[in-house]
Design a protein around this motif. Structure first.
Motif, PDB file in Angstrom:
ATOM      1  N   LYS A  15       0.853  -1.177   0.000  1.00  0.00           N
ATOM      2  CA  LYS A  15       0.000   0.000   0.000  1.00  0.00           C
ATOM      3  C   LYS A  15       0.893   1.231   0.000  1.00  0.00           C
ATOM      4  CE  LYS A  15      -0.537  -0.613   4.991  1.00  0.00           C
ATOM      5  NZ  LYS A  15      -1.446  -0.777   6.116  1.00  0.00           N
ATOM      6  N   PRO A  16       0.401   2.358  -0.509  1.00  0.00           N
ATOM      7  CA  PRO A  16       1.245   3.547  -0.571  1.00  0.00           C
ATOM      8  C   PRO A  16       1.688   3.944   0.836  1.00  0.00           C
ATOM      9  CG  PRO A  16      -0.897   3.922  -1.630  1.00  0.00           C
ATOM     10  CD  PRO A  16      -0.962   2.601  -0.951  1.00  0.00           C
ATOM     11  N   ARG A  17       2.932   4.286   0.954  1.00  0.00           N
ATOM     12  CA  ARG A  17       3.487   4.578   2.273  1.00  0.00           C
ATOM     13  C   ARG A  17       3.729   6.081   2.408  1.00  0.00           C
ATOM     14  NH1 ARG A  17       3.954   0.136   5.924  1.00  0.00           N
ATOM     15  NH2 ARG A  17       4.071  -1.692   4.630  1.00  0.00           N
ATOM     16  N   LYS A  18       3.385   6.610   3.542  1.00  0.00           N
ATOM     17  CA  LYS A  18       3.743   7.988   3.873  1.00  0.00           C
ATOM     18  C   LYS A  18       4.909   7.957   4.851  1.00  0.00           C
ATOM     19  CE  LYS A  18      -1.009   9.604   3.539  1.00  0.00           C
ATOM     20  NZ  LYS A  18      -2.195   9.921   4.318  1.00  0.00           N
ATOM     21  N   THR A  19       5.623   9.057   4.914  1.00  0.00           N
ATOM     22  CA  THR A  19       6.677   9.134   5.909  1.00  0.00           C
ATOM     23  C   THR A  19       6.052   8.995   7.287  1.00  0.00           C
ATOM     24  OG1 THR A  19       7.910  10.601   4.491  1.00  0.00           O
ATOM     25  CG2 THR A  19       8.577  10.536   6.796  1.00  0.00           C
ATOM     26  N   PRO A  20       6.443   7.984   8.031  1.00  0.00           N
ATOM     27  CA  PRO A  20       5.790   7.751   9.320  1.00  0.00           C
ATOM     28  C   PRO A  20       6.249   8.758  10.380  1.00  0.00           C
ATOM     29  CG  PRO A  20       7.544   6.167   8.949  1.00  0.00           C
ATOM     30  CD  PRO A  20       7.479   7.013   7.727  1.00  0.00           C
ATOM     31  N   ILE A  21       5.483   8.847  11.413  1.00  0.00           N
ATOM     32  CA  ILE A  21       5.918   9.648  12.564  1.00  0.00           C
ATOM     33  C   ILE A  21       6.943   8.837  13.329  1.00  0.00           C
ATOM     34  CG2 ILE A  21       5.156  10.719  14.730  1.00  0.00           C
ATOM     35  CD1 ILE A  21       2.291  10.740  13.281  1.00  0.00           C
ATOM     36  N   LEU A  22       8.071   9.442  13.596  1.00  0.00           N
ATOM     37  CA  LEU A  22       9.174   8.697  14.215  1.00  0.00           C
ATOM     38  C   LEU A  22       9.330   9.093  15.678  1.00  0.00           C
ATOM     39  CD1 LEU A  22      11.694   9.163  11.262  1.00  0.00           C
ATOM     40  CD2 LEU A  22      10.294   7.139  11.760  1.00  0.00           C
ATOM     41  N   PRO A  23       9.569   8.118  16.541  1.00  0.00           N
ATOM     42  CA  PRO A  23       9.732   8.423  17.972  1.00  0.00           C
ATOM     43  C   PRO A  23      11.104   9.059  18.235  1.00  0.00           C
ATOM     44  CG  PRO A  23      10.200   6.112  17.573  1.00  0.00           C
ATOM     45  CD  PRO A  23       9.777   6.686  16.262  1.00  0.00           C
ATOM     46  N   ASN A  24      11.225   9.816  19.273  1.00  0.00           N
ATOM     47  CA  ASN A  24      12.521  10.393  19.642  1.00  0.00           C
ATOM     48  C   ASN A  24      13.390   9.397  20.384  1.00  0.00           C
ATOM     49  OD1 ASN A  24      11.945  12.870  18.505  1.00  0.00           O
ATOM     50  ND2 ASN A  24      10.792  13.510  20.337  1.00  0.00           N
ATOM     51  N   GLU A  25      12.714   8.568  21.185  1.00  0.00           N
ATOM     52  CA  GLU A  25      13.431   7.534  21.939  1.00  0.00           C
ATOM     53  C   GLU A  25      13.141   6.175  21.304  1.00  0.00           C
ATOM     54  OE1 GLU A  25      15.157   7.558  25.314  1.00  0.00           O
ATOM     55  OE2 GLU A  25      15.610   9.493  24.387  1.00  0.00           O
ATOM     56  N   ILE A  26      14.165   5.340  21.181  1.00  0.00           N
ATOM     57  CA  ILE A  26      13.964   4.005  20.607  1.00  0.00           C
ATOM     58  C   ILE A  26      14.563   2.955  21.537  1.00  0.00           C
ATOM     59  CG2 ILE A  26      14.024   4.899  18.249  1.00  0.00           C
ATOM     60  CD1 ILE A  26      16.911   3.584  18.121  1.00  0.00           C
ATOM     61  N   LYS A  27      14.094   1.732  21.306  1.00  0.00           N
ATOM     62  CA  LYS A  27      14.553   0.627  22.145  1.00  0.00           C
ATOM     63  C   LYS A  27      15.709  -0.093  21.435  1.00  0.00           C
ATOM     64  CE  LYS A  27      12.256  -3.196  24.623  1.00  0.00           C
ATOM     65  NZ  LYS A  27      10.978  -3.942  24.686  1.00  0.00           N
ATOM     66  N   CYS A  28      16.669  -0.531  22.207  1.00  0.00           N
ATOM     67  CA  CYS A  28      17.741  -1.343  21.620  1.00  0.00           C
ATOM     68  C   CYS A  28      18.308  -2.268  22.686  1.00  0.00           C
ATOM     69  CB  CYS A  28      18.857  -0.475  21.041  1.00  0.00           C
ATOM     70  SG  CYS A  28      19.787   0.405  22.299  1.00  0.00           S
ATOM     71  N   VAL A  29      19.114  -3.235  22.237  1.00  0.00           N
ATOM     72  CA  VAL A  29      19.866  -4.086  23.162  1.00  0.00           C
ATOM     73  C   VAL A  29      21.277  -3.514  23.227  1.00  0.00           C
ATOM     74  CG1 VAL A  29      20.819  -6.381  23.570  1.00  0.00           C
ATOM     75  CG2 VAL A  29      18.517  -6.137  22.620  1.00  0.00           C
ATOM     76  N   LEU A  30      21.728  -3.229  24.437  1.00  0.00           N
ATOM     77  CA  LEU A  30      23.055  -2.625  24.573  1.00  0.00           C
ATOM     78  C   LEU A  30      23.988  -3.583  25.309  1.00  0.00           C
ATOM     79  CD1 LEU A  30      24.041   0.306  23.742  1.00  0.00           C
ATOM     80  CD2 LEU A  30      24.102   0.752  26.208  1.00  0.00           C
ATOM     81  N   ARG A  38      24.256 -10.478  32.183  1.00  0.00           N
ATOM     82  CA  ARG A  38      23.690  -9.255  32.762  1.00  0.00           C
ATOM     83  C   ARG A  38      24.175  -8.003  32.034  1.00  0.00           C
ATOM     84  NH1 ARG A  38      21.451 -10.702  37.750  1.00  0.00           N
ATOM     85  NH2 ARG A  38      22.585 -12.378  38.764  1.00  0.00           N
ATOM     86  N   GLN A  39      25.246  -8.146  31.298  1.00  0.00           N
ATOM     87  CA  GLN A  39      25.840  -6.983  30.621  1.00  0.00           C
ATOM     88  C   GLN A  39      25.060  -6.579  29.374  1.00  0.00           C
ATOM     89  OE1 GLN A  39      28.077  -5.212  31.881  1.00  0.00           O
ATOM     90  NE2 GLN A  39      29.615  -6.427  33.000  1.00  0.00           N
ATOM     91  N   MET A  40      24.143  -7.464  28.948  1.00  0.00           N
ATOM     92  CA  MET A  40      23.374  -7.161  27.750  1.00  0.00           C
ATOM     93  C   MET A  40      21.948  -6.845  28.158  1.00  0.00           C
ATOM     94  SD  MET A  40      23.667  -9.421  24.310  1.00  0.00           S
ATOM     95  CE  MET A  40      25.306  -9.318  23.653  1.00  0.00           C
ATOM     96  N   PRO A  83      29.955   1.235  25.519  1.00  0.00           N
ATOM     97  CA  PRO A  83      28.902   0.267  25.200  1.00  0.00           C
ATOM     98  C   PRO A  83      28.483   0.387  23.732  1.00  0.00           C
ATOM     99  CG  PRO A  83      27.928   2.186  26.214  1.00  0.00           C
ATOM    100  CD  PRO A  83      29.409   2.447  26.158  1.00  0.00           C
ATOM    101  N   PHE A  84      28.004  -0.719  23.179  1.00  0.00           N
ATOM    102  CA  PHE A  84      27.494  -0.662  21.793  1.00  0.00           C
ATOM    103  C   PHE A  84      26.350  -1.650  21.609  1.00  0.00           C
ATOM    104  CE2 PHE A  84      30.713  -3.975  21.616  1.00  0.00           C
ATOM    105  CZ  PHE A  84      30.178  -4.924  20.778  1.00  0.00           C
ATOM    106  N   VAL A  85      25.638  -1.482  20.487  1.00  0.00           N
ATOM    107  CA  VAL A  85      24.499  -2.350  20.151  1.00  0.00           C
ATOM    108  C   VAL A  85      25.009  -3.482  19.262  1.00  0.00           C
ATOM    109  CG1 VAL A  85      22.261  -2.478  18.996  1.00  0.00           C
ATOM    110  CG2 VAL A  85      22.895  -0.412  20.281  1.00  0.00           C
ATOM    111  N   PRO A  86      24.908  -4.732  19.704  1.00  0.00           N
ATOM    112  CA  PRO A  86      25.360  -5.854  18.860  1.00  0.00           C
ATOM    113  C   PRO A  86      24.326  -6.205  17.786  1.00  0.00           C
ATOM    114  CG  PRO A  86      25.203  -6.465  21.203  1.00  0.00           C
ATOM    115  CD  PRO A  86      24.446  -5.197  21.007  1.00  0.00           C
ATOM    116  N   GLY A  87      24.591  -7.314  17.092  1.00  0.00           N
ATOM    117  CA  GLY A  87      23.638  -7.815  16.087  1.00  0.00           C
ATOM    118  C   GLY A  87      24.097  -7.546  14.673  1.00  0.00           C
TER     119      GLY A  87
END
Lengths: 397, 397
Positions: A15-30, A38-40, A83-87
C-alpha cells in the motif's frame, strides 16, 4: 514504552506509504561490558538520523547468531568501543531516506547486514548493506534467512561446489545454518547428508537429514560406517580439536571447510584461557600432506568477508540473495524459526543458542507483536513473554 | 634391433586387425639405480605376457613428466624394487588380450596410465588402466595429453571450479600442464591468466597467456599490480618456500592448489638434504587463519589419486577423458609437443625438463618413426637422433 508507528508485519500487502511519525526515543539491546549475560540489556536511546548514503530502518525482526555469543564474551577482533548495540542481521522497513540514496524508497522491505548495531528498534544503515526482500517473505523469515542461508549457500555451492550424488557432513543439524544446509543440499540430486545434533532433536530432524549422529559421539567412526569411501564435503562450525579428526573422513578430492569455532564458546563468561587452549588444539596443517592426500581445507567467515574484505562482496551477496529469494518463492526453501523473544528477553534468546536447545533460528524483536504470532510460522514458535526473563544463573566478570 | 611388427601411427585409419607377430625381445628404459642420468638406460628385455584382466600394448609414444625426475632421484615414496621401468603414461595399440578382458579388442588405440613401467616397447597393463582414444588423435598427441590435461582439467574445473571473469595464476607456462592450463582456462568466458616462465619463452607464449611474469621474479608483487583485488585461483607446481607467499595473493574465497613440488628437484643427483630443507620451508598452515581470511588450500597429486586412492578413480578419470576427447574433436584443445626422443636418448629428454627448456610436452618413443615426423605436429618438434645422446655432465651417486 510503546511504538508510535504501528505497522503490521503482514507479507503480501502493498500500500502507498507515507513518511511515518518517528519516535525520539527508541529501544535497543546494549552491550555494556564483556562476559556475563547481565551486561546485555534492553534500554532506550535517542533515535539516530541517516547521513549521506544512509537510510533509517524500522527494525521488525533480528537474527541471533552463535557469533553473538563470542561478541558478548569479547572474543572477537575489531569490536566497537563499549557500550554498543550488537547484532549482524535484521529485517525491517525503510522509514527515512538520507541524502544520496537513489534506488530506495520509504516503505521498502529489506534485509539489513550492518557491521554491528542490528538489535535496535530503529537502525541507520548504509544503502550498500541493505537488500530488498520479496513481498511474500515475512520479516521474521527474512531475519531467519539472511546469515544462515547466505552461509549455507556459499559453503555448499561456492566453496564446496557440491555435485550430484555426493555426501555432505555437517554439525549442529538443528541450528539456523544446519537447517539451511539440509534444505539447500537437497536441491542437488542424490545428495546424501550426514549431520550431528543432540539426541533429543533426532525425532524432529529425522526427515531433514539422511543420517543423524549424536553430537559428542565419535562421529568420524560413525560416518565411516555409513560412507566407507569417505565424505565429499565436511562443514565444520565447531573447529576446536575436531579439525584434524574431521579431515580424515574426507575422500580423495574431498573438501573440509571451517566456518565457525563454536567449540570455543562453551563457557558462560569470557575465558581467554579456554579459548587459547582450544585454539592451540587446532593443529596446523601441512600443505604437503594435503598434496599427498588430495584434500582441501578452506575457511569461511561471513562477517570478515562482508566487513574486512568488502571491496567485492556487495554484488556477490546480492547475487546470492537473488537466488535464495527465487528458491523461496518457488517453495524450495523455508526458514525455520525456533523461537521469538522480545529485546527484554535477550538473555533467554542467547541461552537458547548457548545451550544448543534451538531448532531453527532464534529471533529477537523490539516488542513481540501478538498479531504476528498468528501469521508467522506459528507451528514452530516458542515465544517468550515480554515481562522480563528469568535470568539464568550467571557470573559477572 | 628392429620391430617385426611395423604399424603406421596414422590417425583416422580403421582397418581390420589381425593378431600381430610379437617379438621375443623388447626395448625399454630401465632405471638401474638412483641419482645420476647414467642410471637410466635403454636396454632389451623379454616380452611380458598378459595375465587375467590384462592386455599387451605395443607402445607408440610416452610422456615424460617432472615426477619422473624425482623417480630417477629416488625421491618418491612406494617405488618398485630396482631395477625397474619408469614412466606413468603412454599411448599405443592393443596387440594381445589376456583372459577376462571383455570390451577390448586387438588393434584398439588407447592411452595407458600404469603405476610405473610405461617406458617400454611392449607393456602389460590391467584393463582398468587403459582408455580408448579418438581416431582423429595421434599417438603422440594422446601421450602428450594424458597426464597434463587430466591434471589441468581437475585443477581448473574440479578443485578450482573456475567461473566466468575470474583470474588464474600458474607457473611454468611452457610446461605440459602449463600449456594445458592456458588452453583449458580459455574455455571459460573472460578468464584472465597470469603465468610465470623464463624470459626466453615470452615471445612464443605471449598469445597463450594474458600476463607473463618472469620466473624467479617477485611474482607476487607483479601479480598484485595486475590484479590488486587478488587472484581467484593460484596453481602451484613449485611448492617449496613459495606456498605462503603465494597464498597471500588469493582474493577472499580464493583458492590455492599445490599440485607439484618441482622446487625440490633442482639438483642433478639425489639430495635428501636439499629436499628436507625445502620441505621444512613449506610452513604449515593454520586452519584458523584460513577461516579468518576466507581462503582455501588444496593439494592434488594425480599419481597418488590413481594408485593409492583408486577405489573411485577409474570412472572419474574416464569421465574427464571423455570431456577432453570431445574438446579435442571440436578443436578447443591441442596438445603441444616440445620434442620427441628415442628411448636411447632418455637423458636428453629428462635434461630438457630439468633445465626447463621445453615448451609443451617432452615425448619419448622406442624408436623414432621418421614417417610420423611428417604427420604429427611437425612445426613444434625438436627430435633428437637415435645414435645416442651427448650426455650432459653428471655425477654418480
Amino acid at each position: 514504552m510503546s511504538s508510535e508507528y504501528d505497522s503490521k508485519m503482514t507479507p503480501n500487502l502493498k500500500k502507498p506509504r507515507k513518511t511515518p511519525i518517528l519516535p525520539n526515543e527508541i529501544k535497543c539491546v546494549l552491550l555494556q561490558g564483556y562476559g556475563s549475560v547481565r551486561q546485555m540489556k534492553a534500554i532506550s536511546i535517542p533515535r539516530p538520523i541517516p547521513s549521506d548514503g544512509e537510510v533509517l530502518i524500522r527494525v521488525k525482526s533480528c537474527g541471533v547468531n552463535f557469533l553473538d555469543l563470542s561478541i558478548r564474551q569479547g572474543l572477537f577482533s575489531d569490536l566497537p568501543k563499549l557500550p554498543f548495540v550488537p547484532g549482524f542481521e535484521c529485517s525491517g522497513e525503510i522509514v527515512q531516506l538520507g541524502p544520496n540514496t537513489p534506488g530506495f524508497q520509504i516503505g521498502e522491505r529489506v534485509i539489513c547486514l550492518p557491521r554491528f548495531y542490528a538489535w535496535s528498534e530503529y537502525l541507520v544503515i548504509n544503502c550498500n548493506q541493505i537488500y530488498k526482500i520479496p513481498d511474500s517473505m515475512s520479516y521474521r523469515e527474512a531475519a531467519a534467512l539472511s546469515y544462515s542461508y547466505l552461509t549455507a549457500y556459499i559453503l555448499l555451492f561456492e566453496i564446496g561446489s557440491i555435485k550430484i550424488g555426493q555426501t555432505v557432513l555437517f554439525h549442529s543439524a538443528g541450528g539456523g545454518v544446519g537447517i539451511a544446509l539440509s534444505q539447500l543440499s537437497k536441491l542437488v540430486p542424490n545428495i546424501r547428508t550426514i549431520a550431528t545434533c543432540s539426541k533429543s532433536k533426532f525425532e524432529i530432524l529425522k526427515n531433514q537429514v539422511d543420517f543423524l549422529l549424536e553430537e559428542n559421539s565419535d562421529y568420524v567412526s560413525e560416518a565411516k560406517k555409513i560412507c566407507p569411501e569417505g565424505v565429499d564435503l565436511v562443514l565444520d562450525c565447531l573447529s576446536g580439536d575436531n579439525t584434524n579428526k574431521g579431515i580424515s573422513i574426507t575422500k580423495p578430492l574431498g573438501k573440509y571447510i571451517i566456518y565457525g569455532t563454536s567449540k570455543n564458546l562453551d563457557g558462560e563468561s569470557k575465558n581467554y584461557f579456554a579459548l587459547a587452549k582450544n585454539w592451540w588444539h587446532v593443529d596446523k596443517i601441512s600443505p604437503i600432506k594435503l598434496y599427498e592426500e588430495n584434500r582441501s581445507l578452506s575457511g569461511f567467515n561471513l562477517h570478515n568477508f562482508l566487513f574486512n574484505q568488502m571491496f567485492s562482496s556487495r554484488r556477490y551477496i546480492q547475487d546470492i540473495f537473488s537466488k535464495l529469494f527465487n528458491l523461496y518463492r518457488d517453495g524450495h526453501i523455508r526458514p525455520v524459526i525456533d523461537s521469538i523473544h522480545s529485546f527484554d528477553d535477550i538473555s533467554l534468546a542467547l541461552a537458547r543458542l548457548q545451550e544448543r536447545k534451538n531448532i531453527g533460528k532464534v529471533i529477537i524483536e523490539p516488542y513481540i507483536d501478538e498479531e504476528n504470532l498468528t501469521k508467522d510460522g506459528q507451528e514452530n514458535i516458542n515465544s517468550s513473554d515480554t515481562d522480563g526473563p528469568d535470568e539464568p544463573d550467571c557470573q559477572d566478570d
